[in-house]
Motif scaffolding. Structure first.
Motif, mmCIF file in Angstrom:
data_model
loop_
_atom_site.group_PDB
_atom_site.id
_atom_site.type_symbol
_atom_site.label_atom_id
_atom_site.label_comp_id
_atom_site.label_asym_id
_atom_site.label_seq_id
_atom_site.Cartn_x
_atom_site.Cartn_y
_atom_site.Cartn_z
ATOM 1 N N LEU A 377 0.828 -1.207 0.000
ATOM 2 C CA LEU A 377 0.000 0.000 0.000
ATOM 3 C C LEU A 377 0.864 1.259 0.000
ATOM 4 C CD1 LEU A 377 -2.727 1.448 0.282
ATOM 5 C CD2 LEU A 377 -2.542 1.159 2.764
ATOM 6 N N ALA A 378 1.904 1.269 0.810
ATOM 7 C CA ALA A 378 2.797 2.436 0.860
ATOM 8 C C ALA A 378 3.491 2.656 -0.476
ATOM 9 C CB ALA A 378 3.832 2.251 1.966
ATOM 10 N N ARG A 379 3.947 1.571 -1.120
ATOM 11 C CA ARG A 379 4.612 1.711 -2.410
ATOM 12 C C ARG A 379 3.630 2.189 -3.485
ATOM 13 N NH1 ARG A 379 8.194 3.406 -1.300
ATOM 14 N NH2 ARG A 379 9.033 3.264 -3.404
ATOM 15 N N CYS A 380 2.402 1.668 -3.467
ATOM 16 C CA CYS A 380 1.393 2.087 -4.442
ATOM 17 C C CYS A 380 1.030 3.555 -4.248
ATOM 18 C CB CYS A 380 0.146 1.218 -4.327
ATOM 19 S SG CYS A 380 0.354 -0.475 -4.894
ATOM 20 N N LEU A 381 0.933 3.983 -2.990
ATOM 21 C CA LEU A 381 0.619 5.384 -2.699
ATOM 22 C C LEU A 381 1.718 6.302 -3.226
ATOM 23 C CD1 LEU A 381 -1.446 7.212 -1.316
ATOM 24 C CD2 LEU A 381 -0.184 6.915 0.817
ATOM 25 N N THR A 382 2.959 5.887 -3.045
ATOM 26 C CA THR A 382 4.079 6.668 -3.578
ATOM 27 C C THR A 382 4.030 6.715 -5.096
ATOM 28 O OG1 THR A 382 5.455 5.981 -1.704
ATOM 29 C CG2 THR A 382 6.599 6.877 -3.613
ATOM 30 N N PHE A 383 3.760 5.578 -5.722
ATOM 31 C CA PHE A 383 3.683 5.487 -7.178
ATOM 32 C C PHE A 383 2.615 6.430 -7.732
ATOM 33 C CE2 PHE A 383 1.753 3.733 -10.986
ATOM 34 C CZ PHE A 383 2.838 3.391 -11.780
ATOM 35 N N VAL A 384 1.419 6.387 -7.144
ATOM 36 C CA VAL A 384 0.312 7.220 -7.625
ATOM 37 C C VAL A 384 0.614 8.706 -7.406
ATOM 38 C CG1 VAL A 384 -2.115 7.811 -7.244
ATOM 39 C CG2 VAL A 384 -1.408 5.412 -7.328
ATOM 40 N N ALA A 385 1.169 9.033 -6.236
ATOM 41 C CA ALA A 385 1.468 10.441 -5.928
ATOM 42 C C ALA A 385 2.520 11.000 -6.884
ATOM 43 C CB ALA A 385 1.937 10.565 -4.482
ATOM 44 N N LEU A 386 3.559 10.227 -7.171
ATOM 45 C CA LEU A 386 4.590 10.695 -8.098
ATOM 46 C C LEU A 386 4.044 10.856 -9.509
ATOM 47 C CD1 LEU A 386 7.667 8.566 -6.940
ATOM 48 C CD2 LEU A 386 7.332 11.013 -6.607
ATOM 49 N N LYS A 387 3.068 10.032 -9.857
ATOM 50 C CA LYS A 387 2.506 10.094 -11.203
ATOM 51 C C LYS A 387 1.591 11.308 -11.393
ATOM 52 C CE LYS A 387 -0.190 7.436 -14.584
ATOM 53 N NZ LYS A 387 -0.880 6.163 -14.872
ATOM 54 N N TYR A 388 0.762 11.601 -10.416
ATOM 55 C CA TYR A 388 -0.291 12.603 -10.615
ATOM 56 C C TYR A 388 -0.034 13.944 -9.945
ATOM 57 C CZ TYR A 388 -3.042 8.751 -12.485
ATOM 58 O OH TYR A 388 -3.498 7.704 -13.252
ATOM 59 N N PHE A 389 0.881 13.999 -8.966
ATOM 60 C CA PHE A 389 1.099 15.261 -8.248
ATOM 61 C C PHE A 389 2.395 15.907 -8.704
ATOM 62 C CE2 PHE A 389 -1.282 13.220 -4.449
ATOM 63 C CZ PHE A 389 -2.470 13.375 -5.125
ATOM 64 N N ASN A 390 2.364 17.242 -8.713
ATOM 65 C CA ASN A 390 3.558 18.012 -9.051
ATOM 66 C C ASN A 390 3.529 19.293 -8.230
ATOM 67 O OD1 ASN A 390 5.600 19.605 -10.172
ATOM 68 N ND2 ASN A 390 5.300 18.778 -12.218
ATOM 69 N N TYR A 391 4.485 19.423 -7.298
ATOM 70 C CA TYR A 391 4.492 20.565 -6.392
ATOM 71 C C TYR A 391 5.610 21.558 -6.688
ATOM 72 C CZ TYR A 391 1.197 17.749 -3.739
ATOM 73 O OH TYR A 391 0.105 16.998 -3.362
ATOM 74 N N THR A 392 6.021 21.622 -7.960
ATOM 75 C CA THR A 392 7.077 22.586 -8.313
ATOM 76 C C THR A 392 6.543 23.998 -8.372
ATOM 77 O OG1 THR A 392 6.662 22.220 -10.673
ATOM 78 C CG2 THR A 392 8.388 20.895 -9.632
ATOM 79 N N GLY A 393 5.254 24.119 -8.635
ATOM 80 C CA GLY A 393 4.667 25.454 -8.754
ATOM 81 C C GLY A 393 4.883 26.057 -10.115
ATOM 82 N N GLY A 394 5.554 25.304 -11.029
ATOM 83 C CA GLY A 394 5.784 25.855 -12.350
ATOM 84 C C GLY A 394 4.995 25.167 -13.402
#
Length: 394
Positions: A377-394
């Motif tokens: 579950l932790a690995r899947c959560l990391t996978f999904v977050a890296l795929k869909y989230f982007n916090y660079t602000g650019g």
């Protein structure tokens, strides 16, 4: 900046076009003799990237760039032989990308002694400190113990996996933030994707998790007197490794899901609080009813703690002296008319009574599967977050 263009065009003599353009946007005037490249980097890092990108789109430099590109397309685009075609999205196959990225992340870990070396040293120190409490009267050398002694042993096991877990989670947050932010830049440049990083993070952590757990257990267990057989020792070490892995991987997931470390620390605090309260010691399983049984069953600490206790004490026939009037005393149906008469039960019986029959040897495989599911579950959560989230602000 942030993957968006803020200037493109002829620099001019001594970068005069570049300097004039940024100064026209309100940038601080360049000093005589100052390096234009350094000055430019200072300017763009102190200004919002979205504003600068929009200003560039409205500038004559952008119009000229578009015109030059279109002219090149009109002339060169008619020749099919000059068309640029890529066989794949990335420059290397996924297997090669993962291999290189795993090597890179492991190198980063090795070059981060404040993270890895420190947590190993802390594991050793914590093992010595907690184990020293029982080193003068180890359980392995004692055939008869009291209820208070057994209660202390169960408490120290609980404290050990909570403290090391908290240490693992808190220490992984800042290094994960650096890797995450660097990933955003690499993904924008087309170097590698979220799958490669998610796999690499898991593989890079593995060796340090296993080593830290081993260093702790090889000191703590002999000091306390746990692990009377190789199989029991291996099972205890296995659950302790599960614990460090769960805390470390959920720490990575929290950083991948939210913008900042302070926000991730809030999620970590909730996670740690649930594990503290619902693992089975502060409030024992037989007293958790109604709504509160839900967090008990979904808390990973419950399965880790049960696994550690069962690995250490299941079918242990050593004797425990019951305290008159205690639940254990009543369970053994001791002679209450003569409280001076000593009454004994086994450690296995004491564990059953202490946890209300909820911690059982039959649950061992369920505990293993539950811990494995939490890791997934932790690995899947990391996978999904890296795929869909982007916090660079650019």
């Amino acid at each position: 900046k942030g993957g968006r263009t803020v200037f493109f065009g002829e620099l001019g003599i001594d970068s005069c076009n570049l300097v004039t353009y940024f100064e026209s946007l309100g940038a601080k005037q360049i000093h005589r003799g100052e390096n234009p490249a350094n000055w430019m980097l200072t300017v763009i890092t102190k200004t919002d990237s979205d504003d600068m990108a929009e200003d560039f789109i409205q500038s004559p430099y952008y119009a000229k760039m578009k015109a030059d590109i279109q002219a090149t397309i009109d002339v060169e685009g008619k020749d099919p032989g000059k068309k640029i075609v890529y066989a794949m999205q990335y420059a290397a196959p996924i297997k090669k990308r993962m291999q290189l990225l795993v090597q890179r992340v492991r190198t980063i870990y090795w070059r981060s002694p404040a993270y890895n070396l420190l947590r190993m040293l802390i594991s050793i120190v914590i093992a010595f400190v907690l184990g020293s409490i029982f080193v003068t009267r180890r359980l392995a050398t004692t055939e008869i113990v009291g209820e208070s002694y057994m209660s202390s042993i169960l408490s120290i096991i609980f404290i050990s996996f909570i403290i090391t877990g908290v240490m693992s989670m808190n220490s992984v947050l800042p290094i994960m933030l650096n890797l995450r932010d660097n990933f955003y830049r690499q993904r924008a440049a087309g170097m590698y994707g979220h799958t490669s990083l998610a796999v690499s993070l898991g593989m890079a952590e593995q060796i340090f998790i296993v080593v830290s757990s081993f260093l702790f257990c090889i000191i703590f267990m002999p000091c306390v007197g746990l692990g009377r057989s190789i199989l029991r020792s291996f099972a205890y070490w296995g659950f302790f490794t599960f614990n460090l892995g769960i805390y470390s991987y959920f720490g990575q997931a929290f950083v991948a899901c939210v913008p900042t470390v302070p926000t991730a620390q809030i999620l970590a605090a909730v996670f740690i609080g649930l594990n503290n309260f619902f693992s089975g010691l502060i409030v024992r399983p037989q007293f958790i009813t109604g709504f509160f049984s839900v967090p008990y069953w979904i808390t990973p600490g419950h399965y880790v703690y049960e696994g550690l206790v069962i690995a250490a004490f299941a079918d242990d026939e050593r004797r425990v002296l019951a305290n008159p009037g205690s639940p254990f005393y009543n369970y053994l149906m001791c002679n209450s008319d003569n409280p001076d008469e000593e009454c004994y039960g086994t450690i296995d019986d004491y564990i059953s009574v202490f946890f209300g029959g909820e911690f059982q040897r039959d649950h061992l495989w369920y505990d293993i599967m539950a811990c494995a599911l939490f890791l997934v579950l932790a690995r899947c959560l990391t996978f999904v977050a890296l795929k869909y989230f982007n916090y660079t602000g650019g």
